[in-house]
Design a protein around this motif. Sequence first.
Motif, PDB file in Angstrom:
ATOM      1  N   SER A   1       0.809  -1.229   0.000  1.00 46.92           N
ATOM      2  CA  SER A   1       0.000   0.000   0.000  1.00 46.92           C
ATOM      3  C   SER A   1       0.838   1.274   0.000  1.00 46.92           C
ATOM      4  N   PRO A   2       1.875   1.390   0.864  1.00 46.42           N
ATOM      5  CA  PRO A   2       2.703   2.612   0.777  1.00 46.42           C
ATOM      6  C   PRO A   2       3.395   2.764  -0.570  1.00 46.42           C
ATOM      7  N   LEU A   3       3.777   1.643  -1.203  1.00 49.34           N
ATOM      8  CA  LEU A   3       4.418   1.722  -2.514  1.00 49.34           C
ATOM      9  C   LEU A   3       3.437   2.194  -3.581  1.00 49.34           C
ATOM     10  N   ILE A   4       2.180   1.794  -3.434  1.00 47.22           N
ATOM     11  CA  ILE A   4       1.158   2.278  -4.366  1.00 47.22           C
ATOM     12  C   ILE A   4       1.009   3.785  -4.223  1.00 47.22           C
ATOM     13  N   GLY A   5       1.003   4.266  -2.976  1.00 49.07           N
ATOM     14  CA  GLY A   5       0.949   5.714  -2.760  1.00 49.07           C
ATOM     15  C   GLY A   5       2.120   6.424  -3.408  1.00 49.07           C
ATOM     16  N   LYS A   6       3.320   5.856  -3.278  1.00 51.57           N
ATOM     17  CA  LYS A   6       4.498   6.470  -3.882  1.00 51.57           C
ATOM     18  C   LYS A   6       4.427   6.449  -5.413  1.00 51.57           C
ATOM     19  N   SER A   7       3.852   5.380  -5.954  1.00 52.55           N
ATOM     20  CA  SER A   7       3.737   5.302  -7.412  1.00 52.55           C
ATOM     21  C   SER A   7       2.793   6.373  -7.944  1.00 52.55           C
ATOM     22  N   ILE A   8       1.759   6.714  -7.167  1.00 51.70           N
ATOM     23  CA  ILE A   8       0.851   7.797  -7.581  1.00 51.70           C
ATOM     24  C   ILE A   8       1.603   9.117  -7.599  1.00 51.70           C
TER      25      ILE A   8
END
Length: 418
Positions: free
Chosen positions: A289-296
């Motif tokens: 989930s934090p990596l998804i946030g960073k990808s955004i």
Amino acid sequence: MFLLFRDFVIIFLKIFQEKRKVRPLVFEPLERNMISEKEIKNNPMFLYLAVLTICSTIGLQAWLTLFNNFAVDIAGLHGNNIGVIQSLREVPGFLALLAVYVIMIIKEHRLSAVSVLFLGLGLAATGFFPSYPGLILTTLVMSFGFHYYETTNMSLTLQYFDELSSPWVFGKQRSYAAASSIAVGLLIYGLAFFLTFSQIYLLIGGLIMAAALWGFTQKPTKQTVIPQHKKMILRKKYWLFYFLTFMAGARRQIFMAFAALLMVQKFHYSVQEVTILFVVNNAINYYLSPLIGKSIIRFGERRVLSLEYASLVFIFIIYALTASKWVVAVLFILDHIFFNFAIAIRTYFQKVGDPRDIAPSMAVGFTINHIAAVFLPAIGGFLWVVDYRIPFFGGSALAAISLIAVQKIRIPDSRVAA
């Protein structure tokens, strides 16, 4: 189409690099200006929302885990009674827009604590009302608390964390929620050997209420935050946000109503196997989930949502066509991962909307998201009887429409990757 495929490959490679802590060769200007994770966590609102998010997740997960057994074994309810209660549970989400009027008399961060307090109260009281009317009452109290907290949480996150930080904050909240779901599942499993349903409900609900009371002692706000409109906001320029929010709600219902049903009815998954899958999902999402946030933050909402919906087109088709129990398990996990990409719809609004419109627009968006919950499961259920594959082909069509729609995302700020 080639450019779209190229974007997908780039995103996957970048996320892989991120997990290995290898900095990519090219950075967007947006990311260079991002404040550190330590600074974000030092924001009092981060801790405030993190604690309440954990409590909200624990409350809902405890309710979901215990409800069916309690309703059947203790309250003596039948399938039709349980179906009505499950439908009524979504009504507070449909009425989330009324939060706009509630914040006219109570500050928004206080409403968050009040909502969690009601969630805990509804959960704690459940064991004392083992009847059809009693479960309707306690379910509505719990659900109003959960849905109104979710509404204020989205709003406060977008108000207190800028566009360079909010995707990561949302991702981190999803991470905490995933860990909390695993923890409360293990807790209930252990407590069930020693305590009754009523005692478990009271214990967990009481702890949630205690955390909500802690929330009343906190002052996480700051004067520099832009005041919010305290009225209903519906603007033509937000049509894409409204549409994507509605479609995300429809996609959520197909996943929740029919993916698990497919595993149980067609592939005969046991309770233990379904439980293991949920634990695996939460464990994966804790890290992703934090990596998804960073990808955004790095790639922008259009690319991330394009990846989600293009993938869902094929995921739903394979749901309908596969004859493999293991393939369905993989699809279920992937489906759950892509569900977290919906963060990008909220952060898209943050970048294009008037900062004063955040609170009322999140409330309206939450209501729009739940419109599908009112009719889609019922329609899908009738279609399921005709052919179980129809709801999944329908889900694939919805994903294709969403994929076309997200191509219209345009961020006016030149710093943001479109």
